[in-house]
Every structure is written in structure tokens, then in C-alpha cells.
Design an enzyme around this catalytic site. Structure first.
Site, PDB file in Angstrom:
ATOM      1  N   ASP A 198      -0.487   4.345   0.639  1.00 17.75           N
ATOM      2  CA  ASP A 198      -0.982   5.374   1.558  1.00 17.75           C
ATOM      3  C   ASP A 198      -0.293   5.234   2.910  1.00 17.75           C
ATOM      4  O   ASP A 198       0.246   4.164   3.249  1.00 17.75           O
ATOM      5  CB  ASP A 198      -2.503   5.305   1.699  1.00 17.75           C
ATOM      6  CG  ASP A 198      -3.000   4.022   2.361  1.00 17.75           C
ATOM      7  OD1 ASP A 198      -2.444   2.947   2.063  1.00 17.75           O
ATOM      8  OD2 ASP A 198      -3.950   4.093   3.161  1.00 17.75           O
ATOM      9  N   GLU A 241      -5.176   1.270   2.574  1.00 23.06           N
ATOM     10  CA  GLU A 241      -4.947   0.287   3.636  1.00 23.06           C
ATOM     11  C   GLU A 241      -5.086   0.915   5.017  1.00 23.06           C
ATOM     12  O   GLU A 241      -5.631   0.312   5.948  1.00 23.06           O
ATOM     13  CB  GLU A 241      -3.566  -0.343   3.480  1.00 23.06           C
ATOM     14  CG  GLU A 241      -3.362  -1.621   4.298  1.00 23.06           C
ATOM     15  CD  GLU A 241      -2.897  -1.392   5.723  1.00 23.06           C
ATOM     16  OE1 GLU A 241      -2.948  -2.346   6.522  1.00 23.06           O
ATOM     17  OE2 GLU A 241      -2.491  -0.256   6.062  1.00 23.06           O
ATOM     18  N   HIS A 295     -21.544  25.996  32.160  1.00 22.85           N
ATOM     19  CA  HIS A 295     -20.634  26.621  33.101  1.00 22.85           C
ATOM     20  C   HIS A 295     -20.405  25.618  34.236  1.00 22.85           C
ATOM     21  O   HIS A 295     -21.353  25.194  34.914  1.00 22.85           O
ATOM     22  CB  HIS A 295     -21.281  27.911  33.627  1.00 22.85           C
ATOM     23  CG  HIS A 295     -20.378  28.752  34.475  1.00 22.85           C
ATOM     24  ND1 HIS A 295     -19.837  28.310  35.651  1.00 22.85           N
ATOM     25  CD2 HIS A 295     -19.929  30.028  34.304  1.00 22.85           C
ATOM     26  CE1 HIS A 295     -19.097  29.255  36.189  1.00 22.85           C
ATOM     27  NE2 HIS A 295     -19.138  30.330  35.375  1.00 22.85           N
ATOM     28  N   THR A 338     -13.677  27.183  32.116  1.00 24.04           N
ATOM     29  CA  THR A 338     -14.392  26.344  33.082  1.00 24.04           C
ATOM     30  C   THR A 338     -15.703  25.856  32.480  1.00 24.04           C
ATOM     31  O   THR A 338     -16.765  26.431  32.670  1.00 24.04           O
ATOM     32  CB  THR A 338     -14.670  27.140  34.367  1.00 24.04           C
ATOM     33  OG1 THR A 338     -15.315  28.374  34.011  1.00 24.04           O
ATOM     34  CG2 THR A 338     -13.380  27.433  35.095  1.00 24.04           C
ATOM     35  N   ARG A 344      -7.919  -5.941  18.799  1.00 23.31           N
ATOM     36  CA  ARG A 344      -7.187  -6.897  17.960  1.00 23.31           C
ATOM     37  C   ARG A 344      -7.730  -8.296  18.242  1.00 23.31           C
ATOM     38  O   ARG A 344      -7.911  -8.689  19.403  1.00 23.31           O
ATOM     39  CB  ARG A 344      -5.693  -6.838  18.247  1.00 23.31           C
ATOM     40  CG  ARG A 344      -5.072  -5.477  17.993  1.00 23.31           C
ATOM     41  CD  ARG A 344      -4.987  -5.129  16.516  1.00 23.31           C
ATOM     42  NE  ARG A 344      -4.553  -3.748  16.331  1.00 23.31           N
ATOM     43  CZ  ARG A 344      -4.176  -3.229  15.175  1.00 23.31           C
ATOM     44  NH1 ARG A 344      -4.193  -3.968  14.078  1.00 23.31           N
ATOM     45  NH2 ARG A 344      -3.797  -1.965  15.094  1.00 23.31           N
ATOM     46  N   SER A 393      -2.542  -5.977  12.104  1.00 28.60           N
ATOM     47  CA  SER A 393      -3.616  -6.516  11.263  1.00 28.60           C
ATOM     48  C   SER A 393      -3.415  -6.078   9.818  1.00 28.60           C
ATOM     49  O   SER A 393      -3.083  -4.923   9.559  1.00 28.60           O
ATOM     50  CB  SER A 393      -4.977  -6.003  11.743  1.00 28.60           C
ATOM     51  OG  SER A 393      -5.181  -6.297  13.097  1.00 28.60           O
ATOM     52  N   HIS A 441       0.836  -1.208   0.000  1.00 30.79           N
ATOM     53  CA  HIS A 441       0.000   0.000   0.000  1.00 30.79           C
ATOM     54  C   HIS A 441       0.864   1.249   0.000  1.00 30.79           C
ATOM     55  O   HIS A 441       1.886   1.312   0.679  1.00 30.79           O
ATOM     56  CB  HIS A 441      -0.990  -0.001   1.165  1.00 30.79           C
ATOM     57  CG  HIS A 441      -0.391   0.058   2.540  1.00 30.79           C
ATOM     58  ND1 HIS A 441      -0.187   1.243   3.214  1.00 30.79           N
ATOM     59  CD2 HIS A 441       0.024  -0.920   3.374  1.00 30.79           C
ATOM     60  CE1 HIS A 441       0.330   0.991   4.406  1.00 30.79           C
ATOM     61  NE2 HIS A 441       0.471  -0.313   4.529  1.00 30.79           N
TER      62      HIS A 441
END
Length: 456
Positions: A88, A152, A212, A314, A327, A398, A86
Site C-alpha cells: 500500500d 502499513e 457571521h 466572512t 515520534r 517508524s 508493504h
């Protein structure tokens, strides 16, 4: 082997200069502002395939970024290798952490620093130059096809469509990929499997606007606080993932498999020193190799909400977001795990916030057979090039298209990477050793040689 080394030596500077030209192209597929650079990169890859001697080179349009295809069929009766890579790359952010500009390759201590240096420009371009070497020396022993894509890093969503529509064009005997790593150049290895992936985004919404924090704090739930609490419940005290059913299909390694995996060289002190951490963290009862290659994980990839600019504001924010990746290991599927996560995360949401889960992309785990002709060819190539047998390992990353190639083309994949885990993939100061780049160009022709010989 001598003619290979001689060719590399005679062309060393040009081989490096061409890679540098490729690395200067900011082909970030995730960010639309880089689109012109991504398209320019596809043109560059196509031109270099033609220069190397490929026929029928095409820039194949998709609904996203194009796929570059080229081939050299020397004899229809000979075996065919389909090379995938790939062009990219990951976004370079955060830019301020780069020591040198990410798209201006710089050499320090024999290493090339640039986005994409290892993942995957430096690695796929080795195959283009190895092909050139074989063409110029008249030693190409088998047919070769190239498929270099540009999506990819964003999930390869259009590659599956292309593969299904071009099965005849992509017909081959094996897929060869260099987008993985070795243990070290002193301990060469071959990856025998990859984990799958489920990647998604969560959004927690509290009040209908930013508030706030003095006026409403203590009376209205803060989405950042609630999101942090929800995420914290996803691991228990043993760093075991708590999503019900998450481990149901995980097949534990046998004792023999664990012993073989853990026999690979490993220096924990050096590992911690490289990362500058005092202690390692992970699922209790498993080694580092097991945790990073054979066990499923859940990681927080990004979290944001509220005010993060200079100075103070704040504010009690209306929304908080996080990106999460899981994964996966063999027998788990991205679709099933994405649903398990979604159902669980929605179920643990307290009533004072609204929760939305958005899947981004996924991919399936894959295991490479170690008794195939192609794997044995890779073993012999590395053994000859490095002077020692490669150690079989499991990859923690992966490459979703490995499972796609098997499902659609019926092809197994050989994962012959030359990167290192320390190459800072996806991080600032990504690098790739010049030595590894040249070593890949020297080793790849040996794979083709042995694949052709063993296939007869």
C-alpha cells in the site's frame, strides 16, 4: 557476485517494466475509493511471487486489506529469512504539485517518479526479484518467507492479529526489511533503530454553528485561533516539548554514542539547499542526526477549519481540527505518550471551547542489535556490493511492526534499505533511483549467502 551482476544486466528492462506495472496500481489504503486498486495490487504481488518460484502463495484475508504470503523451504535444517514489505502507498495529494501523474511512473535523470516508487514498492519488489535471481541461478542458500501487507500506511492494525494467529507459518530466524534509507550511495549505511509513533487528531469546537464574523467576531472565541494558540504552547523557546512527563523515560545517548552517530558524513549547506530553507529548526543542543533519529518529536501534520474555498467568506467557524504525530524513542511507549498528550491537551483547553482528542494509531520504537549474525551478514553484503563498510545510523521514521515481530515471534529485524532521505516519501514527486533499485537486487542475494554461512 559476477553471476548476480550478469543476471541483472540480462534482465534490466524486464525488472524495470515489472516495477512500473506495480507502480501503476493506485494502492492507497487510506482512501476507500481506491479499494479495487489495492486488491488488484495484492493479486499482482501474489502472481509475481509465484512466477519467481515461491510455493504456498496465498492472499490471506484480514478485516482490512489482505496480506500476501509465499515461501520457499529448501531444507528445514537451514536458516529461514522472513521478508516483510508493504504494497500500500500514501495518498498522492496534493495532485497539482506532481510534475507527472503519481501513478504513471516516469523516468527523469535516472530516477523513477511515482507514488510508492521508494515507499515501499520499489524496495520490497527488489526482494521478489532477488529471490527470482537466486532461484534461476540455483543459488538460494537458505529458506525464505514473504509477508507483504496492504495496511502499513494506515497503521497495520490487522497485521498483529495475523501474526498472532500464524506463528508457526511465520517461524523464522530473522526478519529482513527494506523500507528505510541510506545516507547515500557513496556512503552506504545500515539503520540500527527506528522511532515509535503516536498519531492522533484533535478537534476544537466553539459555537454550535458557523457564525457571521462581523456580527459575532470579538464576542465569541474562534476555534481556529484557540487551536493555533494551544498548539503553539506545545514547544518552548528551545523547541523542547512542554507536555509534562514527556521525556521521563528517554535515555540520553552516551558521549561515545553521540560521537559515533555524528561521525557520519553530513553537509548542512547541501541539506538546507535540498529543502530550500534558510535555517534548520529543532530541539536546542542536538545535531541534525540526533534530532531526526534519537530524540522524540511532536509535529503538526495537518490543520483545517472554516472556509478554504475560492474567494472570500466572512465566517467564524464552529470547529477547527488538526492531526498530530509524535515520534518516540526507546523506553517510550505509544500508549503512555498518547495518554500524556490527551490529558495535557484537555487540561490547557480554555473554557470557551470544547476539545476532543481521537487517537488513530501508534507503534513502538525498536533497536537492532549490531552484534547479531544477521546484522553482520548485512554488513558483509553491503561491503561486498558497494566496496565499503556500511555506516550504522538511526532511522527517524517508524515501522511499528518491528516491535510486533520481536514481541510475537521473538525475532530481531535487519533494516537494509536502499532509499534516500531526499526521495520525497509521502510527498509529491516521490522518486527512487533506478541505480538503487538494481543495486538492491544485487545486494540482497549476498545477504542470504552470508546469513547462511554465518549461521552454520
Amino acid at each position: 557476485m559476477q553471476h548476480i551482476k550478469q543476471y541483472v544486466e540480462q534482465n534490466k528492462q524486464r525488472l524495470l517494466d515489472e516495477l512500473f506495472d506495480l507502480l501503476r496500481l493506485a494502492s492507497v489504503s487510506a482512501d476507500p475509493k481506491y479499494k479495487p486498486e489495492v486488491l488488484k495490487t495484492a493479486d499482482y504481488v501474489a502472481a509475481k511471487l509465484r512466477d519467481a518460484g515461491a510455493d504456498n502463495v496465498e492472499i490471506c484475508q484480514t478485516a482490512g486489506y489482505p496480506i500476501v504470503y509465499g515461501e520457499k523451504i529448501i531444507d528445514a535444517s537451514k536458516p529461514t529469512v522472513l521478508v516483510y514489505g508493504h504494497y500500500d502507498v500514501q495518498p498522492p495529494d496534493p495532485l497539482e504539485l506532481w510534475k507527472t501523474p503519481p501513478f504513471e511512473p516516469t523516468v527523469r535523470d535516472g530516477k523513477i517518479y511515482a507514488r510508492g516508487a521508494c515507499d515501499d514498492k520499489g524496495q520490497f519488489y527488489m526482494h521478489v526479484k532477488a529471490f527470482e535471481l537466486m532461484m534461476q541461478t540455483g543459488t538460494l542458500p537458505c529458506n525464505i518467507k514473504f509477508m507483504i501487507e496492504g495496511e502499513e500506511e494506515v497503521g497495520s492494525s490487522n497485521l498483529g492479529i495475523f501474526v498472532k494467529a500464524n506463528k508457526e507459518k511465520l517461524k523464522a530466524d530473522v526478519v529482513l526489511i527494506s523500507d528505510t534509507s541510506m545516507i547515500s550511495m557513496e556512503h552506504p549505511s545500515l539503520e540500527t533503530g527506528l522511532r515509535g509513533l503516536s498519531y492522533l487528531e484533535v478537534e476544537v469546537t466553539g459555537p454550535n454553528r458557523d457564525l457571521h464574523s462581523g456580527v459575532y467576531g470579538g464576542a465569541v472565541a474562534n476555534p481556529i485561533t484557540i487551536l493555533a494558540q494551544m498548539i503553539a504552547t506545545l514547544h518552548d523557546e528551545n523547541n523542547h516539548i512542554t507536555i509534562p512527563g514527556f521525556y521521563d523515560n528517554v535515555v540520553p545517548l552516551t558521549e561515545a554514542e553521540r560521537n559515533a552517530l555524528n561521525s557520519a558524513p553530513y553537509d548542512e549547506a547541501e541539506y538546507k539547499k535540498d529543502l530550500d530553507v534558510a535555517e534548520l529548526w529543532g530541539e536546542k543542543g542536538y545535531s541534525t542526526f540526533e534530532r531526526t533519529g534519537t530524540r522524540p518529536t511532536l509535529e503538526l501534520n495537518g490543520i483545517w477549519g472554516g472556509y478554504i474555498g475560492e474567494g472570500a467568506k466572512t465566517v467564524l467557524p464552529s470547529k477547527a481540527n488538526a492531526k498530530i504525530s509524535m515520534r518516540l524513542v526507546p523506553n517510550q511507549t505509544s500508549e503512555a505518550i498518547t495518554k500524556l498528550f490527551t490529558d495535557h491537551f484537555l487540561s490547557i483547553a480554555p473554557p470557551y471551547v470544547k476539545v476532543k482528542v481521537t487517537p488513530h494509531h501508534g507503534g513502538e520504537p525498536a533497536v537492532t542489535p549490531t552484534d547479531s549474525v544477521a546484522y553482520r551478514a548485512a554488513q558483509k553484503a553491503i561491503a561486498e556490493s558497494f566496496g565499503k563498510e556500511p555506516i550504522p545510523t538511526r532511522g527517524g521514521g517508524s515501522i511499528p511492526i518491528v516491535a510486533l515481530f520481536e514481541a510475537e515471534l521473538g525475532l530481531k529485524t535487519v533494516l537494509m534499505g536502499f532509499g534516500l532521505d531526499s526521495d520525497a516519501l509521502h510527498s509529491p514527486n516521490e522518486k527512487y533511483d533506478i541505480y538503487n533499485y538494481y543495486k538492491g537486487i544485487e545486494t540482497i542475494p549476498l545477504f542470504h549467502k552470508y546469513f547462511a554461512e554465518l549461521s552454520n
